[in-house]
Design an enzyme around this catalytic site. Sequence first.
Site, mmCIF file in Angstrom:
data_model
loop_
_atom_site.group_PDB
_atom_site.id
_atom_site.type_symbol
_atom_site.label_atom_id
_atom_site.label_comp_id
_atom_site.label_asym_id
_atom_site.label_seq_id
_atom_site.Cartn_x
_atom_site.Cartn_y
_atom_site.Cartn_z
ATOM 1 N N CYS A 67 0.729 -1.274 -0.172
ATOM 2 C CA CYS A 67 -0.091 -0.035 0.275
ATOM 3 C C CYS A 67 0.854 1.379 -0.047
ATOM 4 C CB CYS A 67 -0.949 -0.027 1.210
ATOM 5 S SG CYS A 67 -1.603 -1.366 1.523
ATOM 6 N N ARG A 109 1.017 1.865 -5.848
ATOM 7 C CA ARG A 109 1.273 0.735 -4.902
ATOM 8 C C ARG A 109 0.107 0.134 -4.495
ATOM 9 N NH1 ARG A 109 6.211 1.617 -2.395
ATOM 10 N NH2 ARG A 109 5.507 0.207 -0.677
ATOM 11 N N HIS A 120 6.939 -28.861 -29.322
ATOM 12 C CA HIS A 120 6.878 -29.679 -28.239
ATOM 13 C C HIS A 120 5.422 -29.483 -27.348
ATOM 14 C CE1 HIS A 120 10.878 -31.203 -28.919
ATOM 15 N NE2 HIS A 120 10.978 -30.099 -29.056
ATOM 16 N N TRP A 154 -3.807 -1.812 -1.184
ATOM 17 C CA TRP A 154 -4.128 -2.787 -2.217
ATOM 18 C C TRP A 154 -4.382 -4.188 -1.059
ATOM 19 C CZ3 TRP A 154 -1.539 -7.545 -2.442
ATOM 20 C CH2 TRP A 154 -1.805 -8.521 -3.764
ATOM 21 N N LYS A 205 3.790 -8.264 -20.418
ATOM 22 C CA LYS A 205 3.179 -6.714 -20.601
ATOM 23 C C LYS A 205 1.827 -6.819 -21.190
ATOM 24 C CE LYS A 205 5.513 -4.801 -18.850
ATOM 25 N NZ LYS A 205 6.673 -5.179 -18.024
ATOM 26 N N LYS A 211 2.535 -1.960 -7.945
ATOM 27 C CA LYS A 211 3.763 -1.629 -8.556
ATOM 28 C C LYS A 211 4.926 -2.513 -7.614
ATOM 29 C CE LYS A 211 6.767 0.238 -11.189
ATOM 30 N NZ LYS A 211 6.954 -0.103 -12.549
ATOM 31 N N GLU A 271 -0.630 -8.254 -18.489
ATOM 32 C CA GLU A 271 -0.815 -6.973 -17.226
ATOM 33 C C GLU A 271 -1.956 -6.049 -17.523
ATOM 34 O OE1 GLU A 271 2.903 -6.017 -14.463
ATOM 35 O OE2 GLU A 271 3.340 -5.840 -16.514
ATOM 36 N N GLU A 302 8.795 -11.529 -21.706
ATOM 37 C CA GLU A 302 8.617 -9.819 -21.159
ATOM 38 C C GLU A 302 7.223 -9.334 -22.013
ATOM 39 O OE1 GLU A 302 8.865 -8.361 -18.673
ATOM 40 O OE2 GLU A 302 8.797 -6.171 -19.203
ATOM 41 N N ASN A 310 1.574 0.124 6.003
ATOM 42 C CA ASN A 310 1.739 -0.849 4.659
ATOM 43 C C ASN A 310 2.518 -2.173 5.080
ATOM 44 O OD1 ASN A 310 2.643 -1.584 2.205
ATOM 45 N ND2 ASN A 310 4.526 -0.383 2.157
ATOM 46 N N GLY A 311 1.926 -3.226 4.772
ATOM 47 C CA GLY A 311 2.742 -4.567 5.209
ATOM 48 C C GLY A 311 1.690 -5.508 5.665
HETATM 49 C C1 AGP Z 1 6.172 -5.489 -14.168
HETATM 50 O O1 AGP Z 1 5.635 -5.153 -15.276
HETATM 51 C C2 AGP Z 1 5.611 -6.101 -12.966
HETATM 52 N N1 AGP Z 1 4.695 -5.040 -12.719
HETATM 53 C C3 AGP Z 1 6.306 -6.894 -11.956
HETATM 54 O O2 AGP Z 1 6.470 -8.036 -12.539
HETATM 55 C C4 AGP Z 1 7.562 -6.510 -11.418
HETATM 56 O O3 AGP Z 1 8.792 -6.410 -12.276
HETATM 57 C C5 AGP Z 1 7.971 -7.364 -10.123
HETATM 58 O O4 AGP Z 1 6.917 -7.179 -9.091
HETATM 59 C C6 AGP Z 1 9.510 -7.024 -9.732
HETATM 60 O O5 AGP Z 1 9.394 -5.817 -9.025
HETATM 61 P P1 AGP Z 1 10.601 -5.097 -8.484
HETATM 62 O O6 AGP Z 1 11.650 -4.992 -9.916
HETATM 63 O O7 AGP Z 1 10.376 -3.695 -8.216
HETATM 64 O O8 AGP Z 1 11.262 -6.059 -7.663
#
Ligand code: AGP
Length: 609
Positions: A2, A27, A505, A74, A486, A604, A489, A482, A98-99
Amino acid sequence: MCGIIGYIGKQNAIPLLINGLKKLEYRGYDSAGIAFLHAKKLEIRRCAGKIQVLESSIKNENLNSLIGIAHTRWATHGRPSEENAHPHQVNGIVVVHNGIIENYLDLKNKLKKKGHVFSSDTDTEVICHLISSYAEKGLDIKNATRQALKHLNGAYSLGIIAEKEPDKLIAVKNDSPLIVGLGNSEFFIASDVPAFLSHTKDVIILDNGEMAVITKKGVSISDINDKPLKKKTTTINWNPEMAEKNGYNHFMLKEIYEQPRAITDTIRGRFSLDQGNVNLEEFSIKKSALKKFKKIFLVACGTSWHAALVGKYMIESLAKISAEADIASEFRYRDPVIPKDSLVIVITQSGETADTLAAQREAKKHGAKVLSICNVIGSSSTREADSVFYTHSGPEIGVASTKAFTTQLVALYIFSIALAKEKGAIDSRRSKKLLNDLLFLPEKVENTFLLNDSIIKIAKKYFQVKDFLYLGRNLNYPIALEGALKLKEISYIHAEGYPAGEMKHGPIALIDNDMPVLVLVAKGKVRNKLLSNIEEVKARGGEVISIVEKKRYKSLSRSPNTIYIPAINQYLSTVLFSIPLQLLAYHIAVLRECDIDQPRNLAKSVTVE
Ligand code: AGP
C-alpha cells in the site's frame, strides 16, 4: 503493498496528503483514506475505490489541518471496502499501515477476550487496539507505540497520529519502506519519495526497527528500545517533473518514451573507451575480486526476472562463467546450493520486493556476495547488498515496468563486460567494441519509436483476440516472456512467451487463425531457425507478427505484419526488441479501454509474500 503518507508543518495538510497519495497510487488503488485534526478534533474520511473518489468526497468541505496521515490500499486482509480502508482508529489513535501483521489473528483473539471490539477485517486494526491499550495505561503515544510494537510479527511501516497529542507524527519502519522528507519547518513521511518530491529532496531513509517522532520543530529517531540514533540526510537527485505525466496520457507511455534518457543516465560515467574499461568505483566488491567468482546466480521477480534471464545469457556468453537465473520466490524456498565463491545478483526496480529481499538474505546466509541492480536509491535491497549498480531510470510510476527493465538490461550488459574483462574472457579490443555499441543504443531506441504507427495498425487488427503467443530464441527468449507479460498485465489478454524451439513440443497444438503468434527474429545463429518456426505457424493457418532486426529477409518482405527494428549486437538487441512489444501492449490496452497505469489486481511493489 500500500502507500502511506504523513505530514506535519505549516501548510494545510489535506491537499498535500491527497496529492502525495496520487503519487503513491501505483502501490495500490482499491480504497483510500485520510485522517487529520480539524479544529483540534480528529476527522477521518475513507472510501472504497481510487483516490479520486476520496478527493471528490471532501472537496466541498472547508477543511484545514496542519497534521495528517493518509493511505492508498491494495487489499491483503479484508476485501476493498470503506470499513477496511485505512486509516484505522481506536480511542483517538489513528494508524496507516503498509505491510502484513503475520500474527494478527492471534493478537485479535486475545484483544477480543479483553473486550476490544473490532470494526474491520484488517490486520492493521490490531495495531490501533494495542497502542490504545497502552495509552489507556497512561503512556504517551510514542511509548504506547513502542510497547505495542513488541507484540507484532511481520512487515510494517506505520504512520500514527493521536487526538490527544496533536503536535506529533509518529513513523515506524520494519521490512516495508518508509522515508522521512525534511522540509523547511515541515516534514513528511511516505512509502516512496515521489509522494513529497515537489516539497523536498532531502530525506532520511529509516531502517528496520527505527521509529521517528516528528514535530514542527524537527525529527528525532530512535530504535524500538528508545536509544537515540543519528541518521544521515540523503539528497535525492530526481526532479519533481519526473514523477508527472508531462502531457502523456499515461505514465507507461511517458516511461516508454523516456528510455533513451534513462539508458543515457545509466551508462553515464560507467566506462572509458580508451582501455575498454568499466568503471565500478562505488562497488565494495573490488573489480580484481570479480575473477574469483565461479558461479553467478541472478535472482528476481516478474519483469526483473526476465532481465535476470537475459543476464544469464550475457554472463555465460561474454564472461564464460556458469550463471543461473532464479525466480526469487522459488530460490528462497528451494534450498539452493550456493558455493561460497558465488556472486548473487539481485535485480529489482523498487528494491522492496518481499521475495527478492528474502532471496537476497538467503544468499547472504550462505556467505555469498550480493550485488543489487536497483533503481531506487536507499531501498532495502541496496542497503543490504555488498555492492549496488543503480539503473538511473528515474521514478517508474506505471505498474507495467518499461524503462526500469531496459536499464536493467543495460546494467547487466555493462557488468558482464566488466566480468568478462577481469576473467580474461575478452580482450580490450572486444570490450571497447562492446562498450562503443552502447553509445549508439539511445539513438537506436529513438529510431525504434518511429515504428509506432505500424504498431498501432497491428494493435487495431488484433486487440480483440483472446490469446497471443510470443516466440523468441536465445537472448530474446526472455524478451518474448516479457512481451507476453506486458500484454497480460495491462490488456488482460492471455499471452504466453515461449522459446521458439519448444513450440513443436506442445504449444503448436494451440495454433489456429484466432491466435496471433509474434516472433522475434534476431540476426545471428538462430535466425534461420526462427524463419522455420514462422513457416511452421503459417502452415497451420496461424497469423504471424514478426519483429525483425533490420536487413530485409526475402521470405518476410511481403508480410503486412512485419516490423523492422535497427540492428545492433545480439546482447543489446534485447533492448530494441523490447520497445515494439511495450508499444504493442500499450496500444492494445488503450483500444480495449483498460486502466493502463493501474491494472486490476496489481500493485507496483509487491512488498508482501
Ligand atoms: C512488471 O511489469 C511487473 N509489474 C512486475 O512483474 C515487477 O517487475 C515485479 O513485481 C518485480 O518488481 P521489482 O523489480 O520492483 O522487484
